[in-house]
Write a protein that holds these residues in place. Structure first.
Motif, PDB file in Angstrom:
ATOM      1  N   ALA A 231       0.733  -1.176   0.068  1.00  0.00           N
ATOM      2  CA  ALA A 231      -0.081  -0.063  -0.228  1.00  0.00           C
ATOM      3  C   ALA A 231       0.964   1.243   0.031  1.00  0.00           C
ATOM      4  CB  ALA A 231      -0.937   0.129   1.296  1.00  0.00           C
ATOM      5  N   VAL A 232       1.977   1.364   0.725  1.00  0.00           N
ATOM      6  CA  VAL A 232       2.671   2.500   0.857  1.00  0.00           C
ATOM      7  C   VAL A 232       3.462   2.797  -0.419  1.00  0.00           C
ATOM      8  CG1 VAL A 232       4.972   3.087   1.908  1.00  0.00           C
ATOM      9  CG2 VAL A 232       3.352   2.216   3.391  1.00  0.00           C
ATOM     10  N   LEU A 233       3.797   1.697  -1.276  1.00  0.00           N
ATOM     11  CA  LEU A 233       4.568   1.934  -2.322  1.00  0.00           C
ATOM     12  C   LEU A 233       3.687   2.966  -3.567  1.00  0.00           C
ATOM     13  CD1 LEU A 233       6.283  -1.465  -3.324  1.00  0.00           C
ATOM     14  CD2 LEU A 233       7.252   0.820  -2.612  1.00  0.00           C
ATOM     15  N   GLN A 234       2.326   2.694  -3.368  1.00  0.00           N
ATOM     16  CA  GLN A 234       1.328   3.400  -4.247  1.00  0.00           C
ATOM     17  C   GLN A 234       1.468   4.837  -3.854  1.00  0.00           C
ATOM     18  OE1 GLN A 234       0.200   1.530  -6.797  1.00  0.00           O
ATOM     19  NE2 GLN A 234       1.592   0.021  -5.496  1.00  0.00           N
ATOM     20  N   GLN A 235       2.078   5.135  -2.708  1.00  0.00           N
ATOM     21  CA  GLN A 235       1.958   6.576  -2.306  1.00  0.00           C
ATOM     22  C   GLN A 235       3.326   7.497  -1.987  1.00  0.00           C
ATOM     23  OE1 GLN A 235      -1.040   7.844  -1.848  1.00  0.00           O
ATOM     24  NE2 GLN A 235      -2.210   5.797  -1.816  1.00  0.00           N
ATOM     25  N   ILE A 236       4.242   6.518  -2.704  1.00  0.00           N
ATOM     26  CA  ILE A 236       5.835   7.340  -2.322  1.00  0.00           C
ATOM     27  C   ILE A 236       6.121   8.326  -3.322  1.00  0.00           C
ATOM     28  CG2 ILE A 236       6.685   5.121  -1.380  1.00  0.00           C
ATOM     29  CD1 ILE A 236       7.996   4.568  -4.192  1.00  0.00           C
ATOM     30  N   ASN A 237       6.769   9.208  -2.910  1.00  0.00           N
ATOM     31  CA  ASN A 237       7.228  10.285  -3.667  1.00  0.00           C
ATOM     32  C   ASN A 237       8.579  10.098  -4.240  1.00  0.00           C
ATOM     33  OD1 ASN A 237       5.052  11.958  -2.743  1.00  0.00           O
ATOM     34  ND2 ASN A 237       6.370  12.906  -0.850  1.00  0.00           N
ATOM     35  N   GLN A 238       8.787  10.921  -5.298  1.00  0.00           N
ATOM     36  CA  GLN A 238      10.108  10.805  -6.063  1.00  0.00           C
ATOM     37  C   GLN A 238      11.391  10.870  -5.320  1.00  0.00           C
ATOM     38  OE1 GLN A 238      10.412  12.587 -10.016  1.00  0.00           O
ATOM     39  NE2 GLN A 238      12.468  13.100  -9.619  1.00  0.00           N
ATOM     40  N   GLY A 239      12.163   9.790  -5.276  1.00  0.00           N
ATOM     41  CA  GLY A 239      13.177   9.804  -4.408  1.00  0.00           C
ATOM     42  C   GLY A 239      13.150   9.554  -3.088  1.00  0.00           C
ATOM     43  N   ALA A 240      11.944   8.472  -2.628  1.00  0.00           N
ATOM     44  CA  ALA A 240      11.534   8.140  -1.384  1.00  0.00           C
ATOM     45  C   ALA A 240      12.498   7.051  -1.118  1.00  0.00           C
ATOM     46  CB  ALA A 240      10.204   7.563  -1.359  1.00  0.00           C
ATOM     47  N   ARG A 241      12.799   6.785   0.404  1.00  0.00           N
ATOM     48  CA  ARG A 241      13.625   6.000   0.923  1.00  0.00           C
ATOM     49  C   ARG A 241      13.088   5.145   1.538  1.00  0.00           C
ATOM     50  NH1 ARG A 241      13.639  11.066   0.647  1.00  0.00           N
ATOM     51  NH2 ARG A 241      14.295  11.368   2.800  1.00  0.00           N
ATOM     52  N   ILE A 242      13.135   3.629   1.736  1.00  0.00           N
ATOM     53  CA  ILE A 242      12.434   2.828   2.586  1.00  0.00           C
ATOM     54  C   ILE A 242      13.778   1.821   3.353  1.00  0.00           C
ATOM     55  CG2 ILE A 242      10.923   0.852   2.544  1.00  0.00           C
ATOM     56  CD1 ILE A 242       9.905   1.627  -0.017  1.00  0.00           C
ATOM     57  N   PRO A 243      14.086   2.391   4.550  1.00  0.00           N
ATOM     58  CA  PRO A 243      14.802   1.237   5.528  1.00  0.00           C
ATOM     59  C   PRO A 243      14.083  -0.045   5.625  1.00  0.00           C
ATOM     60  CG  PRO A 243      14.667   3.335   6.568  1.00  0.00           C
ATOM     61  CD  PRO A 243      13.542   3.461   5.294  1.00  0.00           C
ATOM     62  N   LEU A 244      14.587  -1.396   5.291  1.00  0.00           N
ATOM     63  CA  LEU A 244      13.870  -2.517   5.214  1.00  0.00           C
ATOM     64  C   LEU A 244      14.508  -3.021   6.399  1.00  0.00           C
ATOM     65  CD1 LEU A 244      11.857  -4.641   4.602  1.00  0.00           C
ATOM     66  CD2 LEU A 244      13.464  -5.642   2.858  1.00  0.00           C
ATOM     67  N   VAL A 245      13.676  -2.823   7.779  1.00  0.00           N
ATOM     68  CA  VAL A 245      14.060  -3.278   8.971  1.00  0.00           C
ATOM     69  C   VAL A 245      13.708  -4.579   9.485  1.00  0.00           C
ATOM     70  CG1 VAL A 245      14.189  -2.905  11.267  1.00  0.00           C
ATOM     71  CG2 VAL A 245      14.629  -1.009   9.679  1.00  0.00           C
ATOM     72  N   GLY A 246      12.604  -5.199   9.026  1.00  0.00           N
ATOM     73  CA  GLY A 246      12.041  -6.359   9.471  1.00  0.00           C
ATOM     74  C   GLY A 246      10.895  -7.044   8.460  1.00  0.00           C
ATOM     75  N   LEU A 247      10.575  -8.352   8.693  1.00  0.00           N
ATOM     76  CA  LEU A 247       9.508  -8.765   7.650  1.00  0.00           C
ATOM     77  C   LEU A 247       8.660  -9.872   8.499  1.00  0.00           C
ATOM     78  CD1 LEU A 247      12.295 -10.290   5.263  1.00  0.00           C
ATOM     79  CD2 LEU A 247      10.736  -8.326   4.696  1.00  0.00           C
ATOM     80  N   ILE A 248       8.143  -9.220   9.549  1.00  0.00           N
ATOM     81  CA  ILE A 248       7.435  -9.703  10.721  1.00  0.00           C
ATOM     82  C   ILE A 248       6.314 -10.705   9.864  1.00  0.00           C
ATOM     83  CG2 ILE A 248       6.057  -7.868  11.260  1.00  0.00           C
ATOM     84  CD1 ILE A 248       6.493  -9.147  14.234  1.00  0.00           C
ATOM     85  N   SER A 249       5.561  -9.995   8.756  1.00  0.00           N
ATOM     86  CA  SER A 249       4.463 -10.460   8.087  1.00  0.00           C
ATOM     87  C   SER A 249       4.712 -12.137   7.596  1.00  0.00           C
ATOM     88  CB  SER A 249       3.822  -9.605   7.115  1.00  0.00           C
ATOM     89  OG  SER A 249       4.890  -9.351   5.956  1.00  0.00           O
ATOM     90  N   GLN A 250       6.180 -12.061   7.330  1.00  0.00           N
ATOM     91  CA  GLN A 250       6.583 -13.382   6.722  1.00  0.00           C
ATOM     92  C   GLN A 250       7.254 -14.325   7.416  1.00  0.00           C
ATOM     93  OE1 GLN A 250       9.210 -12.203   3.393  1.00  0.00           O
ATOM     94  NE2 GLN A 250       7.852 -10.896   2.542  1.00  0.00           N
ATOM     95  N   TYR A 251       7.581 -14.033   8.821  1.00  0.00           N
ATOM     96  CA  TYR A 251       8.284 -14.798   9.655  1.00  0.00           C
ATOM     97  C   TYR A 251       7.579 -16.449   9.838  1.00  0.00           C
ATOM     98  CZ  TYR A 251      11.395 -10.977  10.875  1.00  0.00           C
ATOM     99  OH  TYR A 251      12.247 -10.285  10.457  1.00  0.00           O
ATOM    100  N   ASN A 252       6.273 -16.305  10.014  1.00  0.00           N
ATOM    101  CA  ASN A 252       5.598 -17.680  10.005  1.00  0.00           C
ATOM    102  C   ASN A 252       5.141 -18.547   8.932  1.00  0.00           C
ATOM    103  OD1 ASN A 252       5.769 -17.816  12.935  1.00  0.00           O
ATOM    104  ND2 ASN A 252       3.942 -16.478  13.179  1.00  0.00           N
ATOM    105  N   ALA A 253       5.337 -17.597   7.610  1.00  0.00           N
ATOM    106  CA  ALA A 253       4.951 -18.258   6.542  1.00  0.00           C
ATOM    107  C   ALA A 253       5.591 -19.629   6.073  1.00  0.00           C
ATOM    108  CB  ALA A 253       5.191 -17.315   5.295  1.00  0.00           C
ATOM    109  N   GLU A 254       4.968 -20.714   5.591  1.00  0.00           N
ATOM    110  CA  GLU A 254       5.501 -21.702   5.426  1.00  0.00           C
ATOM    111  C   GLU A 254       6.196 -21.770   4.014  1.00  0.00           C
ATOM    112  OE1 GLU A 254       3.044 -25.314   6.114  1.00  0.00           O
ATOM    113  OE2 GLU A 254       1.830 -24.053   7.412  1.00  0.00           O
TER     114      GLU A 254
END
Length: 339
Positions: A231-254
């Motif tokens: 959802a965020v990617l659809q609202q980012i501005n030009q030159g936006a920065r994204i520190p990818l710190v965690g993936l908690i939505s995926q940690y339990n994914a099989e």
């Protein structure tokens, strides 16, 4: 627990999907004796953190998996009980990595002395420790925030997100949090001073982001990945920065889920960069100096979620992965003589 025995929680089996109680084993072993150049530590506080789920898996990652039958890994605040090390004495308080056990042996390389007069001992596992350091450097070095910009922080009431959002406020940004309940949203807005917060469970993320970020998003502090990132990617501005710190939505994914559409990164010439706090250990003093002063000045607030007794760590950890904690999750393993 027998006072002459060491209580330990071992990794009993590798979880499939969400961890369960049977993936852990509670055992008692004799309290070890320190050898030459070693210290014996009594654990006071144990940190519980999302990264531990990855260490339970044998999937290739940035750190080695915990071996089956071994003590679960984790940061600890302890008191030195016996020392054969020239730099540590019995009675010292130390930050270490003894894991899920009541007593641990260390050779001292990873120990750091703590002064309880500077801050409560447990803070070394949170705001003045690894989570706080993650928030500080991921936001400032990767996010490169500029006054007047808009930053969105996922898992905004958590140990990392709450600190990252407050640092962004200190730096003069508009700060929008994303959290998993109305109570957590109320906390980050009313107590921490965020400009707005979105309840990811009850609100449509895309429309809520448009409403709370009318000028777009310049920095996304990502603790979760998944649907929030999409959802965020659809609202980012030009030159936006994204520190990818965690993936908690995926940690339990099989099975690893499909990634979001990354086309906006190309169109907006945005930067997304993975972040590991271990890369910043050489700048620890810089972090402590700033965060300590912000705490003393009342610019930075901090919330802990304390669970009593080591045997409750597995249940608490499973709740952490489901977002049930409220604040930095720690286990009080034994009495804290400074409180």
């Amino acid at each position: 627990m027998n006072s002459s025995m060491n209580q330990q929680i071992l990794l009993n089996s590798r979880p499939i999907g969400e961890p369960k109680e049977s993936d852990f084993a509670l055992v008692e072993t004799p309290i070890p004796e320190p050898g030459e150049g070693e210290v014996l530590n009594r654990t006071i506080y144990l940190s519980l953190d999302p990264y531990m789920r990855g260490r339970m898996s044998d999937r290739a990652s940035y750190a080695a998996a915990v071996e089956l039958g071994s003590v679960m890994v984790g940061g600890t605040v302890s008191q030195v009980m016996k020392s054969n090390h020239p730099q540590f004495s019995a009675g010292d308080f130390v930050l270490g990595y003894d894991g899920w056990q009541a007593y641990g042996i260390s050779r001292g390389e990873t120990l750091r002395k703590l002064d309880p007069k500077e801050a409560p001992l447990s803070y070394a596992l949170g705001v003045t420790g690894m989570p706080g350091m993650t928030a500080y450097f991921a936001l400032l070095d990767v996010g490169q925030p500029q006054a007047g910009e808009t930053v969105v922080v996922s898992a905004a009431s958590g140990a990392v997100g709450a600190v990252a959002g407050q640092i962004a406020l200190i730096k003069g940004l508009r700060v929008v949090g994303v959290a998993g309940s109305d109570a957590k949203c109320d906390y980050v807005v009313k107590e921490l001073g965020f400009d707005a917060c979105i309840n990811r469970k009850t609100q449509d993320l895309s429309s809520a982001l448009k409403a709370t970020c009318p000028k777009g998003i310049d920095v996304y502090f990502d603790n979760t990945a998944g649907s929030i990132l999409e959802a965020v990617l659809q609202q980012i501005n030009q030159g936006a920065r994204i520190p990818l710190v965690g993936l908690i939505s995926q940690y339990n994914a099989e099975n690893l889920p499909p990634g979001p559409n990354l086309m906006p990164l190309l169109i907006k010439r945005a930067l997304i960069k993975g972040f590991l706090v271990s890369d910043y250990q050489h700048r620890h003093s810089e972090f402590v100096k700033d965060v300590s002063s912000w705490l003393q000045e009342g610019k930075l607030k901090y919330k802990e979620d304390v669970v009593q007794k080591l045997e409750n760590a597995p249940h608490a950890f499973m709740g952490l992965l489901q977002g049930k904690n409220f604040g930095k999750l720690i286990v009080q393993v034994s009495s804290d003589p400074t409180r």
